[in-house]
Each structure stands twice: as C-alpha cells, then as structure tokens.
Design an enzyme around this catalytic site. Structure first.
Site, PDB file in Angstrom:
ATOM      1  N   ASP A 146       0.822  -1.215   0.000  1.00 43.53           N
ATOM      2  CA  ASP A 146       0.000   0.000   0.000  1.00 43.53           C
ATOM      3  C   ASP A 146       0.859   1.269   0.000  1.00 43.53           C
ATOM      4  O   ASP A 146       2.044   1.228   0.293  1.00 43.53           O
ATOM      5  CB  ASP A 146      -0.896  -0.045   1.243  1.00 43.53           C
ATOM      6  CG  ASP A 146      -2.163   0.784   1.083  1.00 43.53           C
ATOM      7  OD1 ASP A 146      -2.301   1.496   0.075  1.00 43.53           O
ATOM      8  OD2 ASP A 146      -3.017   0.710   1.990  1.00 43.53           O
ATOM      9  N   ASP A 151     -11.050   3.963  -1.087  1.00 39.64           N
ATOM     10  CA  ASP A 151     -11.617   2.993  -0.148  1.00 39.64           C
ATOM     11  C   ASP A 151     -13.137   3.087  -0.106  1.00 39.64           C
ATOM     12  O   ASP A 151     -13.707   4.178  -0.095  1.00 39.64           O
ATOM     13  CB  ASP A 151     -11.134   3.288   1.289  1.00 39.64           C
ATOM     14  CG  ASP A 151      -9.666   2.984   1.484  1.00 39.64           C
ATOM     15  OD1 ASP A 151      -8.941   2.863   0.487  1.00 39.64           O
ATOM     16  OD2 ASP A 151      -9.263   2.878   2.650  1.00 39.64           O
TER      17      ASP A 151
HETATM   18  C1  9PG Z   1      -4.707   1.136   6.040  1.00 39.46           C
HETATM   19  C2  9PG Z   1      -5.598   1.501   4.862  1.00 39.46           C
HETATM   20  C3  9PG Z   1      -6.239   0.271   4.198  1.00 39.46           C
HETATM   21  C4  9PG Z   1      -6.985   0.693   2.938  1.00 39.46           C
HETATM   22  C5  9PG Z   1      -6.025   1.449   2.020  1.00 39.46           C
HETATM   23  C6  9PG Z   1      -5.444   2.659   2.766  1.00 39.46           C
HETATM   24  O1  9PG Z   1      -7.194   9.369   1.531  1.00 39.46           O
HETATM   25  N1  9PG Z   1      -7.300   8.875   2.626  1.00 39.46           N
HETATM   26  O2  9PG Z   1      -7.682   9.540   3.612  1.00 39.46           O
HETATM   27  C7  9PG Z   1      -7.058   7.500   2.771  1.00 39.46           C
HETATM   28  C8  9PG Z   1      -7.300   6.886   3.964  1.00 39.46           C
HETATM   29  C9  9PG Z   1      -7.079   5.540   4.100  1.00 39.46           C
HETATM   30  C10 9PG Z   1      -6.595   4.825   3.032  1.00 39.46           C
HETATM   31  C11 9PG Z   1      -6.360   5.434   1.853  1.00 39.46           C
HETATM   32  C12 9PG Z   1      -6.581   6.777   1.695  1.00 39.46           C
HETATM   33  O3  9PG Z   1      -6.504   3.476   3.185  1.00 39.46           O
HETATM   34  O4  9PG Z   1      -6.649   1.859   0.843  1.00 39.46           O
HETATM   35  O5  9PG Z   1      -7.503  -0.430   2.263  1.00 39.46           O
HETATM   36  O6  9PG Z   1      -5.265  -0.703   3.877  1.00 39.46           O
HETATM   37  O7  9PG Z   1      -4.773   2.201   3.948  1.00 39.46           O
HETATM   38  O8  9PG Z   1      -4.185   2.256   6.651  1.00 39.46           O
END
Ligand code: 9PG
Length: 508
Positions: A304, A365
């Site tokens: 990720d 997400d």
């Molecule tokens: C773990 C998460 C999960 C999730 C991933 C990623 O933009 N944002 O605020 C944002 C928040 C969370 C995020 C992505 C973007 O989640 O997609 O499935 O693994 O990390 O921390």
C-alpha cells in the site's frame, strides 16, 4: 481547420492535436494517477476538481501533474478519451509506462477541442486516433499496453480483510475468530488478510504493535489449519518520523532540494517520509523485507501507499525518472517475494505497475457511508473513503482488467456499524459484478444475519468483467450504463432507479 489525426502508433515525448469537436456536445474520460485518484466520464465543459489542501494533493494525486481545477480543462494519466453523443470520438493511449509517464490534457477552446500530450521521461510509443466506437478502441489500446508490459492476470481471489471493521485496532484473535466463523459457515474465502495495525510503526514491520496480542509471523499457521491462505498489509515505501527505520537510516529517504528528508503525505495523525527506491541499500532492504514476510508463511501481500516511490524529489540516482524509480522499488519487492506470491498493490501508480502487480486497487476505499460530502464537495477531494467515491472511480476504470486483476475494494454486507442503505449495499454488489476482479469482505462474520450472509455469498461469486453499453450517458459523472445493469450515482431518482441505486437488466 483541423490537423490530421495520427492513427498509427508514434514514438514521442510530446504532441498536440486540434479537433473539430463541439465542446458543449463532448464528454471526456480521464484516468487519475494512482489507485485512489479519480477516474471519471464528464461533460468536457465541466470543472475538474483539485483538492484545496496540499497534503491531499500528495496522497491522492500526482503533485507534478495535478487535476486542472479549471472548467473545460481535463488532465489524465496514461490515456484520455473524447466522446461524441453517438459514441464515436478520439482515444489517446500510451503503450509503455515502465520508464515514462504520459500526461494528457484536453481543453475546450471556442468551438474546438485541443488535446496535448507531455511525456515525463524517455520517448514512448503512443496512439492518438479517431474512432467510431470509443469504448472498443479504449479497450483494445489498453489491452495492447497490457501485452507490451507483460501483464499478470492470475485468477481472482476471495479475500477477507481486517481493515473496514477493525481498522488499526486489529488483533491476532480477531483474525482467527473471523476465520473460524467463516469455516463454520462454509464461506468460500481463499485468503485472510491482516491489514494495518499489527506493526510497531511505519517501516518497523517486524516489530509488533502493543495491542496486537502476538506477532504477525504467528498467524499463517492458525489460518492454514482452518484452510485459508494468509495475507498481510505493508506500506513498504513509507517511513514514520518516529520509526526505528527512520532513526537508523534517515539517509534512505527521498529528499527535498534542501537535502533534508521530504514529508510526502499526511495520514496516521501526522506526516510521513518516503524511501528512495533508487538507493541500493533501500532496494536490498525491500527485497529482504518481502522475503522475510513470505518466510513467515504469507502468500498474499497487500502493498500500500506505493505512490511514495514515485513522488517528485531528490534521489540517490538522479538519472532515474520517477517511473523508473518506482518500478525499481516494485521489482525489488517482487524479487524478494518470489514469483508465486500474490501481490495486490494499493495507492499505486497504475500503468507503471503492469507486469509486476497481480492485482490493483482501482479506486478509493469503500466506507460505511455513501458520501463524504464535506471533503468531496467543499475540499475538492473525491479520493477519500466513501462508497460513492469507490464506485465512481472503479467503474470508470472497467477496461483495466487486462492490466491486472482489478480490486474495486470490499463489499459491506452488514447492517450493524454501517450507515449504508439496502440500495447502497446492492450498488456495491453491482460494482463487484461488473468489474469482475477480486472479491473482498471485511464484515465481522458474527455480525451477519441470514440476509447479510446471503449478500456476502453473492459478493464472493466470481464474474467476468462487463462493459459499458454507452459512455455518452451517465448518471453521476462516471461510466454508469453497463450491459448488465445501470448505476445511479446521483442523489435523485434517474430513469426509475433510486438515488445511489443499481438496476440489473432483465435477462432474456
Ligand atoms: C490502512 C488503509 C487500508 C486501505 C487502504 C489505505 O485518503 N485517505 O484519507 C485515505 C485513507 C485511508 C486509506 C487510503 C486513503 O486506506 O486503501 O484499504 O489498507 O490504507 O491504513
């Protein structure tokens, strides 16, 4: 006067075209930089949103090629399409993104439309062509890119993921309890994937967090006894400011012009750094990390926040393009993990991952609410967690199933701990069906009643990818009209489909 349109592939670092298209009758299909960036199908005269806040520009977009923020100007990565009301139009497509990024811009200018391409990196083969069928041409050119970059498309997997119910509070026991409950109900999962929360810090992957109640290396055996493969989340290109990794190796990070470690995003309550994936010691560390985790018994890695490897900044080897630097890091992870390990990428530059990724998150997400209006509308940021954002973007990337297995994110079948309506849950089900890629769930299994279990079982049924029956019409700025059904992403009923709903077409 219009210039002739190239129909053959050409090697280029830049080019411009002026097209005899009426901007008020033209729609544009764009593709954002990484998993969470928007992909959409909009009227050309509408305004492409750009996040107000700098840290959201980093974490959701390419800061070196941001959305325009201007009405009538649309920026897109790798490909772009312009669509007339009859479905004909133009498609521009890069045919190799292993070393270069293709930056497209379409601009309404008076009674014409101009398109420009700038390539960041060495010249690459591209196609810009007029077509009577934009959908088909886009699919064909995407498949050609996949072929050139030797795409991996293994069979889709059915995955239980801890994130969307336990978040960072996940424990080893939560994983085992859900695996037990799934076995007892004969739920057909292939993989149980542990997400963020097991580790001491970003970068300190082999040290457990205080609350996890064990060590991640202890999980695969227990899952194996229940008949499930083990998966684990890593953000391998990140280093937390308090991490042991950053304390011991500040020289491994991407730097600013001032020579200092460069914060490249903001999450987990603060800024974080990115590793310099051109640094030989970083590459060796990434190889060792992937090898070690696979050695614990994990056969599925969710990698990720990978955009960190492609951020603008000062690198150890300044001769590398951003695409090359990113791919060096990715290849090191693949080498360490081995050819057999399933790699799901997330928060990742899309086309530059082809050939290394087995699967790719193709949207933001999913969340337990439909829309995060304050962030999307008022802050111009539709990359945040929300069911609407996930559906909108993953649908508008339907053609990417030739690049890797698409992962449109999890089904949410539970009614407890969720604000989604029944119609919205069925829209998520429709999304999984038309995208046809990975299947995932994050519901605590004990929370599901009979209706929830039925919905979950349907979500785990593998399907083939569907195609849009038109791009000239849309209920909400995305590809919404598929051959199997129609999505309504707007807040009002459309053509008899309720707001946020999905209507499956009757089969003959
Ligand atoms: C773990 C998460 C999960 C999730 C991933 C990623 O933009 N944002 O605020 C944002 C928040 C969370 C995020 C992505 C973007 O989640 O997609 O499935 O693994 O990390 O921390």
């Amino acid at each position: 006067m219009t210039e002739p349109v190239e129909t053959a592939s050409l090697e280029t670092t830049g080019q411009g075209w002026t097209l005899a298209l009426d901007p008020s009758q033209t729609r544009v299909l764009v593709n954002g930089f990484q998993s969470w960036s928007e992909a959409e199908v909009r009227p050309l005269t509408a305004k492409q949103a750009v996040p107000l806040m700098a840290w959201r520009q980093q974490q959701g977009h390419d800061p070196a090629f941001l959305p325009s923020g201007e009405a009538g100007v649309w920026r897109s990565h790798t490909l772009i399409a312009l669509i007339r009301p009859d479905g004909s139009g133009y498609v521009g497509h890069s045919l190799d993104e292993s070393r270069s990024f293709a930056h497209w811009e379409a601009r309404a200018s008076g009674s014409q439309v101009s398109v420009s391409l700038k390539v960041e990196g060495p010249s690459i083969p591209i196609v810009f062509t007029e077509t009577v069928n934009v959908t088909l041409t886009l699919e064909q050119l995407s498949a050609q890119l996949a072929h050139t970059m030797k795409a991996r498309t293994p069979p889709p997997l059915r995955v239980w993921c801890s994130w969307y119910s336990y978040y960072r509070g996940v424990t080893l026991q939560n994983m085992l309890d859900n695996a037990h409950a799934s076995r007892d109900r004969a739920l057909p999962f292939d993989v149980f994937q542990l997400d963020d929360g097991f580790q001491a810090d970003l970068g300190d992957w082999t040290l457990p967090s205080g609350h996890f109640g064990g060590h991640a290396r202890d999980l695969p055996v227990g899952l194996g006894e229940l008949g499930f493969a083990a998966g684990i989340w890593l953000a391998p290109f990140l280093a937390g400011p308090e991490s042991e990794l950053f304390r011991t190796h500040p020289e491994w990070t991407l730097k600013g012009e001032d020579g200092l470690p460069l914060p490249i995003g903001h999450n987990w309550g603060g800024p974080y750094y990115g590793l310099d994936t051109t640094h030989p010691e970083v590459l060796a560390w990434l190889r060792d990390l992937a090898r070690e985790v696979v050695g614990w018994g994990y056969t599925y890695l969710k990698l990720d926040f990978l955009f960190a490897g492609a951020m603008p900044g000062v690198r150890h080897d300044q001769s590398k393009t951003r695409a090359e630097a990113y791919r060096m890091g990715l290849v090191a992870l693949r080498e360490g993990a081995g050819d057999e390990t399933f790699l799901l990428l997330c928060g990742a530059p899309l086309a530059s991952s082809i050939g290394v990724a087995d699967a790719m998150r193709t949207g933001p997400d999913v969340a337990t609410l439909w829309d995060d209006e304050s962030r999307r509308v008022w802050l111009g940021d539709a990359t945040g967690p929300a069911a609407r954002n996930a559906v909108h973007t993953a649908l508008s990337r339907w053609y990417q199933h030739t690049w890797y297995q698409p992962d449109p994110d999890v089904m949410i079948a539970r009614r407890e701990l969720s604000l989604l309506s029944s119609a919205e849950r069925h829209t998520l089900l429709g999304l999984l069906d038309v995208v046809g890629g990975l299947r995932a769930s994050s519901d605590p299994i004990d929370m599901l009643d009979d209706e929830g279990l039925t919905l979950l079982r349907r979500a785990l049924e593998i399907s083939t990818p569907d195609r849009p029956r038109t791009l000239a019409q849309s209920f909400g700025g995305a590809a919404t009209h598929f051959t199997r059904g129609t999505f309504n992403l707007t807040d009002a009923p459309q053509d008899g489909i309720q707001a946020h709903g999905y209507r499956e077409h009757a089969h003959d």
